[in-house]
Design an enzyme around this catalytic site. Structure first.
Site, short mmCIF file in Angstrom:
data_model
loop_
_atom_site.label_atom_id
_atom_site.label_comp_id
_atom_site.label_asym_id
_atom_site.label_seq_id
_atom_site.Cartn_x
_atom_site.Cartn_y
_atom_site.Cartn_z
N ASP A 162 -33.95 44.71 27.04
CA ASP A 162 -33.00 44.25 26.04
C ASP A 162 -31.88 45.27 25.87
O ASP A 162 -32.06 46.47 26.14
CB ASP A 162 -33.70 44.03 24.70
N LYS A 163 -30.76 44.80 25.39
CA LYS A 163 -29.58 45.65 25.23
C LYS A 163 -29.90 46.97 24.53
O LYS A 163 -29.45 48.04 24.94
CB LYS A 163 -28.52 44.88 24.43
#
Length: 321
Positions: free
Chosen positions: A142-143
């Protein structure tokens, strides 16, 4: 507006997922982009809007994609090489292992066309897009999740790594800081997951979902929080975040899944700690260990990445109270 010609499902395509078939029919677009179109009612099957990427298509069905704006498209050939620093942990002729920073998307998509891991890879390895549409990327974080990622530099390495991940031969461990204290030192969350029915960018536990298994063990306890080590048997989107929230131990800083836990046991916290937790602007999750057989040499490989500074500071503050 971009016009995409209608497509008719052929015999050999019948029974496959809608997003899969579209990714094969439209190889210039990423699968995540195609999913975005489906979820946002851009795809019509036999004159009916379809919002289910997993929908099975049938021979003879007409698939149409409507009202696609230029701003909604990120083609592989449009990805710009960028001189972005990457923390390279290991590299040889076939693979690359990086320690991904927070606030960094892995692959360009809607709203994130630049500043991604792929932009950085293209700058260093201009021919890497020839390996696959994913440019050698076989896993994603995830970011705002930090930590280890492995990337293939050759077609053979890419194919073998994909096979290893599919056969669950890759060991992935994570460090996380969560709300609450546990009643036992270790446990497992075995709950299927799927995309949320109403909130389409969310994942959720649901009996109609795909198998998802998360193992955890307590590393350290604080007054109202815990540090846990997590091992994944499966690799569903947002799996750790969803599973930990499901057992009432959401990740610190996880704005998406922690719900009302921003005030968890607030009486046990000092003002300094409470303010720090409220300001911690990402999920406290770090991919700390990666272990697998080298995709070409078949030598056992293992890498570790130390906790990033923000999580170390979080732990230091938790220890004070």
């Amino acid at each position: 507006m971009v016009i995409i010609k209608p497509m008719i499902v052929q015999v050999h395509q019948s029974g496959y997922r809608l997003d899969y078939i579209l990714s094969k029919l439209l190889p210039q677009y990423s699968r995540s982009q195609i999913k975005h179109w489906i979820l946002n009612k851009k795809v019509v099957v036999n004159n009916q809007v379809s919002t289910l990427p997993r929908k099975k298509v049938v021979y003879g069905e007409l698939i149409e994609i409507k009202y696609i704006n230029n701003n909604d498209i990120c083609k592989s050939e449009d990805i710009v090489p960028q001189n972005i620093p990457l923390n390279i942990i290991y590299e040889d002729n076939d693979i690359l292992v990086i320690n991904k920073a927070s606030n960094m998307v892995v692959h360009p998509g809607i709203g994130h066309y630049q500043g991604t891991v792929l932009n950085a890879l293209l700058y260093r390895y201009p021919s890497i897009l020839k390996i696959s549409k994913q440019a050698g990327i076989v896993q994603r974080l995830d970011k705002d999740t930090t930590g280890l990622m492995i990337i293939a530099k050759t077609v053979s390495a890419y194919d073998n790594l994909l096979r290893s991940f599919k056969l669950r031969k890759v060991v992935k461990e994570y460090d996380a800081i969560v709300y609450g204290k546990f009643t036992s030192n270790a446990g497992v969350v075995n709950q299927p997951m799927r995309r949320h029915f109403a909130k389409r960018t969310f994942m959720s536990v649901h009996y109609t979902g795909k198998s998802a298994v998360t193992y955890y063990s307590v590393v350290e306890e604080f007054k109202a929080h815990s540090r846990v080590r997590i091992n994944l048997k499966t690799g569903r989107t947002h799996q750790i975040r969803v599973h930990m929230a499901y057992i009432n131990h959401p990740l610190v800083g996880d704005q998406k899944y922690k719900g009302n836990f921003s005030v968890f046991d607030i009486k046990k916290m000092s003002d300094e700690l409470n303010n720090y937790l409220l300001d911690f602007n990402r999920q406290a999750l770090h991919a700390c260990t990666l272990q697998l057989l080298h995709p070409i040499t078949q030598v056992q490989m293992k890498w570790n990445a130390p906790l990033p500074q923000d999580i170390l500071q979080l732990i230091a503050i938790l220890k004070k109270y």
